[in-house]
Design a protein around this motif. Structure first.
Motif, PDB file in Angstrom:
ATOM      1  N   UNK A 131       1.092  -1.140   0.181  1.00  0.00           N
ATOM      2  CA  UNK A 131      -0.470   0.059   0.161  1.00  0.00           C
ATOM      3  C   UNK A 131       0.978   0.775   0.231  1.00  0.00           C
ATOM      4  N   UNK A 132       1.811   1.148   0.731  1.00  0.00           N
ATOM      5  CA  UNK A 132       3.041   2.403   0.657  1.00  0.00           C
ATOM      6  C   UNK A 132       4.103   2.696  -0.950  1.00  0.00           C
ATOM      7  N   UNK A 133       3.988   1.594  -1.276  1.00  0.00           N
ATOM      8  CA  UNK A 133       4.641   1.487  -2.889  1.00  0.00           C
ATOM      9  C   UNK A 133       3.407   2.578  -3.595  1.00  0.00           C
ATOM     10  N   UNK A 134       2.077   1.983  -3.586  1.00  0.00           N
ATOM     11  CA  UNK A 134       1.261   2.280  -4.193  1.00  0.00           C
ATOM     12  C   UNK A 134       0.903   3.719  -4.490  1.00  0.00           C
ATOM     13  N   UNK A 135       1.476   4.438  -2.795  1.00  0.00           N
ATOM     14  CA  UNK A 135       1.067   5.996  -2.220  1.00  0.00           C
ATOM     15  C   UNK A 135       1.795   6.448  -3.104  1.00  0.00           C
ATOM     16  N   UNK A 136       3.756   5.773  -3.386  1.00  0.00           N
ATOM     17  CA  UNK A 136       4.460   6.083  -3.616  1.00  0.00           C
ATOM     18  C   UNK A 136       4.404   6.700  -5.436  1.00  0.00           C
ATOM     19  N   UNK A 137       3.929   4.957  -6.112  1.00  0.00           N
ATOM     20  CA  UNK A 137       3.165   5.199  -7.368  1.00  0.00           C
ATOM     21  C   UNK A 137       2.660   6.767  -7.345  1.00  0.00           C
ATOM     22  N   UNK A 138       1.595   7.432  -7.059  1.00  0.00           N
ATOM     23  CA  UNK A 138       0.464   7.964  -7.015  1.00  0.00           C
ATOM     24  C   UNK A 138       1.495   9.052  -7.119  1.00  0.00           C
ATOM     25  N   UNK A 139       2.010   9.756  -6.361  1.00  0.00           N
ATOM     26  CA  UNK A 139       2.911  10.497  -5.899  1.00  0.00           C
ATOM     27  C   UNK A 139       4.162  11.103  -7.167  1.00  0.00           C
ATOM     28  N   UNK A 140       4.436  10.122  -7.819  1.00  0.00           N
ATOM     29  CA  UNK A 140       5.426   9.818  -9.001  1.00  0.00           C
ATOM     30  C   UNK A 140       4.503  10.342  -9.711  1.00  0.00           C
ATOM     31  N   UNK A 141       3.547  10.312 -10.557  1.00  0.00           N
ATOM     32  CA  UNK A 141       2.008   9.835 -11.076  1.00  0.00           C
ATOM     33  C   UNK A 141       1.733  11.569 -11.776  1.00  0.00           C
ATOM     34  N   UNK A 148       8.135   3.252 -14.353  1.00  0.00           N
ATOM     35  CA  UNK A 148       7.563   2.440 -14.167  1.00  0.00           C
ATOM     36  C   UNK A 148       7.112   1.226 -12.516  1.00  0.00           C
ATOM     37  N   UNK A 149       8.113   2.154 -12.415  1.00  0.00           N
ATOM     38  CA  UNK A 149       8.209   2.228 -10.415  1.00  0.00           C
ATOM     39  C   UNK A 149       9.368   2.781  -9.782  1.00  0.00           C
ATOM     40  N   UNK A 150       8.864   2.643  -8.216  1.00  0.00           N
ATOM     41  CA  UNK A 150       9.696   3.889  -7.400  1.00  0.00           C
ATOM     42  C   UNK A 150      10.822   3.337  -7.849  1.00  0.00           C
ATOM     43  N   UNK A 151      11.150   1.745  -7.681  1.00  0.00           N
ATOM     44  CA  UNK A 151      12.841   1.866  -7.628  1.00  0.00           C
ATOM     45  C   UNK A 151      13.660   2.155  -8.841  1.00  0.00           C
ATOM     46  N   UNK A 152      12.154   2.538 -10.231  1.00  0.00           N
ATOM     47  CA  UNK A 152      12.858   3.003 -12.025  1.00  0.00           C
ATOM     48  C   UNK A 152      13.404   4.780 -11.608  1.00  0.00           C
ATOM     49  N   UNK A 153      12.600   5.039 -10.383  1.00  0.00           N
ATOM     50  CA  UNK A 153      13.271   6.405  -9.610  1.00  0.00           C
ATOM     51  C   UNK A 153      14.216   6.558  -8.976  1.00  0.00           C
ATOM     52  N   UNK A 154      13.581   5.748  -8.246  1.00  0.00           N
ATOM     53  CA  UNK A 154      15.169   5.652  -7.009  1.00  0.00           C
ATOM     54  C   UNK A 154      17.205   5.742  -7.443  1.00  0.00           C
ATOM     55  N   UNK A 155      16.371   4.548  -8.924  1.00  0.00           N
ATOM     56  CA  UNK A 155      17.823   4.450  -9.825  1.00  0.00           C
ATOM     57  C   UNK A 155      18.236   5.656 -10.309  1.00  0.00           C
ATOM     58  N   UNK A 156      17.422   6.400 -11.236  1.00  0.00           N
ATOM     59  CA  UNK A 156      17.439   7.664 -12.022  1.00  0.00           C
ATOM     60  C   UNK A 156      19.220   8.195 -11.672  1.00  0.00           C
ATOM     61  N   UNK A 157      19.790   8.326 -13.274  1.00  0.00           N
ATOM     62  CA  UNK A 157      21.012   9.377 -12.783  1.00  0.00           C
ATOM     63  C   UNK A 157      20.693  10.239 -11.950  1.00  0.00           C
ATOM     64  N   UNK A 158      19.135  11.165 -12.044  1.00  0.00           N
ATOM     65  CA  UNK A 158      19.680  12.475 -12.532  1.00  0.00           C
ATOM     66  C   UNK A 158      18.167  12.589 -10.856  1.00  0.00           C
ATOM     67  N   UNK A 159      18.597  11.336 -10.034  1.00  0.00           N
ATOM     68  CA  UNK A 159      18.060  11.516  -8.545  1.00  0.00           C
ATOM     69  C   UNK A 159      18.588  11.663  -7.574  1.00  0.00           C
ATOM     70  N   UNK A 160      18.127  12.710  -6.515  1.00  0.00           N
ATOM     71  CA  UNK A 160      18.884  12.676  -5.342  1.00  0.00           C
ATOM     72  C   UNK A 160      18.346  11.637  -4.163  1.00  0.00           C
TER      73      UNK A 160
END
Length: 180
Positions: A131-141, A148-160
Motif C-alpha cells: 500500500x505504501x508503494x502504491x502511494x509512492x507511485x501515485x505521487x510520482x505520477x 514504471x516503479x518507485x525503484x526506477x525513479x530511485x535508480x535514475x541518474x538524476x535522482x538524489x
C-alpha cells in the motif's frame, strides 16, 4: 531587506538571524549561573535536536511468552501506511542511500531496501509495504514523473537522496490525508 550573510561559528546567519542570536544570548546572561547552558549556544547542534534511533516514537517489536515458547519472531508492530513511509525515510537517513541495489557493503539502502528493512525490523506487514508503494507511485505520477516503479525513479541518474526523502514525505502526507 539586507541579504548579507554573517558567519557565526559554523553557521551562516542573515542580519536578522544574528539579531535573534544576540537577543538569545542577552536573555541567557540574565539567568542565574546554575540555569545557564554549560556550553556556549553556538556550539550546540545547529538544529536543536538530539540524535535518536530511526524508529523513535514507535514501540519495538517484543516477543510474547507464546512467541518465545514457539520459537517464532514477535508479531509486527502495526503501523499505518503514512508511518511506514516516514520510517523508511528515517531508516534511509540513519543508514544512507544508494542506487542500483537494495543495500551495499556500508549498509546504505535504496527506497525498496529501506522499505524492506522497516518490514524486517518488525514494523508493519507486507500489505503495508504494498500500500505504501502504491502511494509512492501515485505521487510520482501526480507530480509528472511517469516511471514504471518507485525503484526506477530511485535508480535514475538524476535522482538524489533528497528527492527520495521529498517523495516519501509527499506520499506519507497523501496517505495520512486518506487515512491509511
Amino acid at each position: 531587506m539586507n541579504s548579507a550573510v554573517l558567519t557565526w561559528g559554523p553557521l551562516a546567519l542573515t542580519p536578522e538571524g544574528a539579531a535573534l542570536v544576540a537577543e538569545i544570548e542577552a536573555y541567557l546572561a540574565t539567568l542565574p549561573a546554575t540555569a545557564r547552558p554549560t556550553q556556549p549556544v553556538r556550539d550546540l547542534y545547529r538544529f536543536g535536536s538530539t540524535v535518536q534511533p530511526w524508529h523513535a516514537g514507535f514501540p519495538e517489536p517484543r516477543p510474547t511468552l507464546l512467541d518465545r515458547i514457539a520459537h517464532r519472531p514477535a508479531r509486527p508492530v502495526p503501523v499505518t501506511v503514512a508511518d511506514h513511509l516516514t520510517l523508511a525515510s528515517r531508516y534511509m537517513t540513519a543508514f544512507g542511500w544508494t542506487q542500483g541495489r537494495l543495500w551495499d557493503d556500508q549498509g546504505r539502502v535504496c527506497l525498496l531496501g529501506a522499505q524492506a528493512a522497516v518490514l524486517a525490523h518488525g514494523y508493519g506487514t507486507p500489505t503495508t509495504v504494498v500500500r505504501a508503494r502504491i502511494q509512492v507511485m501515485e505521487v510520482l505520477h501526480t507530480t509528472g514523473r511517469p516511471v514504471p516503479s518507485p525503484d526506477a525513479y530511485n535508480d535514475a541518474p538524476t535522482t538524489r537522496q533528497t528527492d527520495i526523502h521529498h517523495l516519501l514525505d509527499w506520499a506519507s502526507a497523501r496517505a495520512l490525508s486518506l487515512g491509511i
